[in-house]
Scaffold this motif. Sequence first.
Motif, PDB file in Angstrom:
ATOM      1  N   VAL A   1     -10.329 -16.754  20.280  1.00  0.00           N
ATOM      2  CA  VAL A   1     -10.896 -16.635  19.132  1.00  0.00           C
ATOM      3  C   VAL A   1     -10.534 -14.490  18.710  1.00  0.00           C
ATOM      4  O   VAL A   1     -10.454 -14.475  20.478  1.00  0.00           O
ATOM      5  CB  VAL A   1     -11.894 -16.979  18.291  1.00  0.00           C
ATOM      6  CG1 VAL A   1     -11.944 -18.267  18.475  1.00  0.00           C
ATOM      7  CG2 VAL A   1     -12.849 -16.701  19.651  1.00  0.00           C
TER       8      VAL A   1
ATOM      9  N   VAL B   1     -14.228 -21.180  24.101  1.00  0.00           N
ATOM     10  CA  VAL B   1     -14.002 -20.104  23.309  1.00  0.00           C
ATOM     11  C   VAL B   1     -13.774 -18.860  23.699  1.00  0.00           C
ATOM     12  O   VAL B   1     -15.008 -18.294  24.119  1.00  0.00           O
ATOM     13  CB  VAL B   1     -15.208 -20.361  22.032  1.00  0.00           C
ATOM     14  CG1 VAL B   1     -14.609 -19.150  21.100  1.00  0.00           C
ATOM     15  CG2 VAL B   1     -15.396 -21.723  21.797  1.00  0.00           C
TER      16      VAL B   1
ATOM     17  N   LEU C   1      -9.027 -22.651  15.944  1.00  0.00           N
ATOM     18  CA  LEU C   1     -10.884 -23.038  16.371  1.00  0.00           C
ATOM     19  C   LEU C   1     -11.096 -24.419  15.818  1.00  0.00           C
ATOM     20  O   LEU C   1     -11.609 -24.592  16.422  1.00  0.00           O
ATOM     21  CB  LEU C   1     -11.820 -22.100  15.831  1.00  0.00           C
ATOM     22  CG  LEU C   1     -13.046 -22.717  16.262  1.00  0.00           C
ATOM     23  CD1 LEU C   1     -13.702 -22.830  17.715  1.00  0.00           C
ATOM     24  CD2 LEU C   1     -14.647 -21.192  15.376  1.00  0.00           C
TER      25      LEU C   1
ATOM     26  N   ALA D   1     -17.369 -24.394  15.225  1.00  0.00           N
ATOM     27  CA  ALA D   1     -16.980 -25.084  15.996  1.00  0.00           C
ATOM     28  C   ALA D   1     -18.387 -26.255  16.823  1.00  0.00           C
ATOM     29  O   ALA D   1     -17.917 -27.599  16.059  1.00  0.00           O
ATOM     30  CB  ALA D   1     -16.775 -25.206  17.770  1.00  0.00           C
TER      31      ALA D   1
ATOM     32  N   HIS E   1     -12.784 -14.697  23.658  1.00  0.00           N
ATOM     33  CA  HIS E   1     -12.814 -13.778  23.381  1.00  0.00           C
ATOM     34  C   HIS E   1     -12.546 -12.090  24.409  1.00  0.00           C
ATOM     35  O   HIS E   1     -13.455 -12.213  25.171  1.00  0.00           O
ATOM     36  CB  HIS E   1     -13.215 -13.162  22.159  1.00  0.00           C
ATOM     37  CG  HIS E   1     -13.139 -11.797  21.854  1.00  0.00           C
ATOM     38  ND1 HIS E   1     -12.514 -11.629  20.301  1.00  0.00           N
ATOM     39  CD2 HIS E   1     -13.848 -10.869  21.389  1.00  0.00           C
ATOM     40  CE1 HIS E   1     -12.664 -10.741  20.436  1.00  0.00           C
ATOM     41  NE2 HIS E   1     -13.549  -9.781  21.049  1.00  0.00           N
TER      42      HIS E   1
ATOM     43  N   VAL F   1     -19.805 -27.191  23.463  1.00  0.00           N
ATOM     44  CA  VAL F   1     -18.899 -25.853  23.818  1.00  0.00           C
ATOM     45  C   VAL F   1     -19.348 -24.380  24.301  1.00  0.00           C
ATOM     46  O   VAL F   1     -21.135 -24.356  24.625  1.00  0.00           O
ATOM     47  CB  VAL F   1     -19.122 -24.993  21.548  1.00  0.00           C
ATOM     48  CG1 VAL F   1     -19.193 -23.771  21.962  1.00  0.00           C
ATOM     49  CG2 VAL F   1     -18.843 -25.783  20.667  1.00  0.00           C
TER      50      VAL F   1
ATOM     51  N   THR G   1     -18.699 -20.526  25.820  1.00  0.00           N
ATOM     52  CA  THR G   1     -18.071 -19.162  25.364  1.00  0.00           C
ATOM     53  C   THR G   1     -18.133 -17.616  26.684  1.00  0.00           C
ATOM     54  O   THR G   1     -18.214 -18.263  26.993  1.00  0.00           O
ATOM     55  CB  THR G   1     -18.498 -17.911  24.027  1.00  0.00           C
ATOM     56  OG1 THR G   1     -20.419 -18.247  24.843  1.00  0.00           O
ATOM     57  CG2 THR G   1     -18.836 -19.069  22.973  1.00  0.00           C
TER      58      THR G   1
ATOM     59  N   ALA H   1     -18.094 -18.647  15.829  1.00  0.00           N
ATOM     60  CA  ALA H   1     -17.053 -19.128  17.326  1.00  0.00           C
ATOM     61  C   ALA H   1     -17.995 -20.476  16.690  1.00  0.00           C
ATOM     62  O   ALA H   1     -17.162 -21.764  17.057  1.00  0.00           O
ATOM     63  CB  ALA H   1     -16.390 -18.788  17.359  1.00  0.00           C
TER      64      ALA H   1
END
Length: 331
Positions: free
Chosen positions: A12, A38, A22, A76, A40, A85, A87, A72
């Motif tokens: 993302v 996720v 996403l 999600a 970045h 989730v 990150t 994000a």
Amino acid sequence: MGTVELPVVVGVDGSKAASDALDWAAELAGRRGLPLRVVHASLWERYEGYVAGTAADRPAERLHSEAVLATAAERAGRRVPALKVMTDLAADDAVTALLRAGQSAEALVVGSRGRGEFASLLLGSVGLGIAARAQCPVVVVRGRPENVHGGMNRVVVGIAEHERPSDREPAPPSAAVAFALREARLRGGELEAVHAWRCAGPEDHEARENHGAHEDHRARENERAPQDHRARENHRARENHGARENHARRAAELLDETLGGAAAAGLPPVPVAHRPVEGSARKALLDASAHADLLVVGARRRQGHFGLQLGLVNHAVLHHAKCPVAVVPVS
């Protein structure tokens, strides 16, 4: 010991294309009962360094990256409420960060373009670089909204000649076929297997002759009676028709043999439509993508080769398909 659950990884960057990726990745993870990771990527920390402190102390670049990930993750979670989730803020360029994440991923999902890339580009550099190098399946989310949002109830897989089983016994399906079968089953849709074939016509054979022989042949033809010419043309037409029938039969057999291994491997049954098509593989797959939720293609990976490993057909569908494209590595 239990089986390790590999996550679905999505890149993302705050762009609209990344948001679409996403959503797609969250639904993929939800269908497969897997966590979503996720990622970045930001090069700022590599060059500037980062020391934890209060919110007021954190640089704007760090705050932006954290906001991208938080937004994000929240999106999600709304998309698939029970989804786990995670990150990850990676201090690297996007391609390197996602390729590294893909080493322990069920699949990598990226958008068709990222922030700052020209709108006229058909596929961003990140998507292309990952699809060409990753060792796990890569999904590039692109195409028309109705295809991206899963309104077609169909998954398409391209079958190449090299996927023909090497012996008479049913072989396990290739990684690309297995991926497509699983997606079709989890979506409750059908699988359309496409194999394109071409038959050389008389003009193709003539093109292979050297120029002098070709001219001599034409001169002799002009000296013969018209009825001889018609008989010769009829003979060529019959030969061409027979060759076309033979190619079509071999294409149908290839689809039967390739997909027959799925039943032998004990994979759950999925409605399958076999579609041998006369013409180029590029056109056949692009046409099929117009009525698909996902187009799956295999990409052969050669050990020790570090360049882009896609092939012309895969390169074309990644740039022009009307639906998301999954590129599945094949050893």
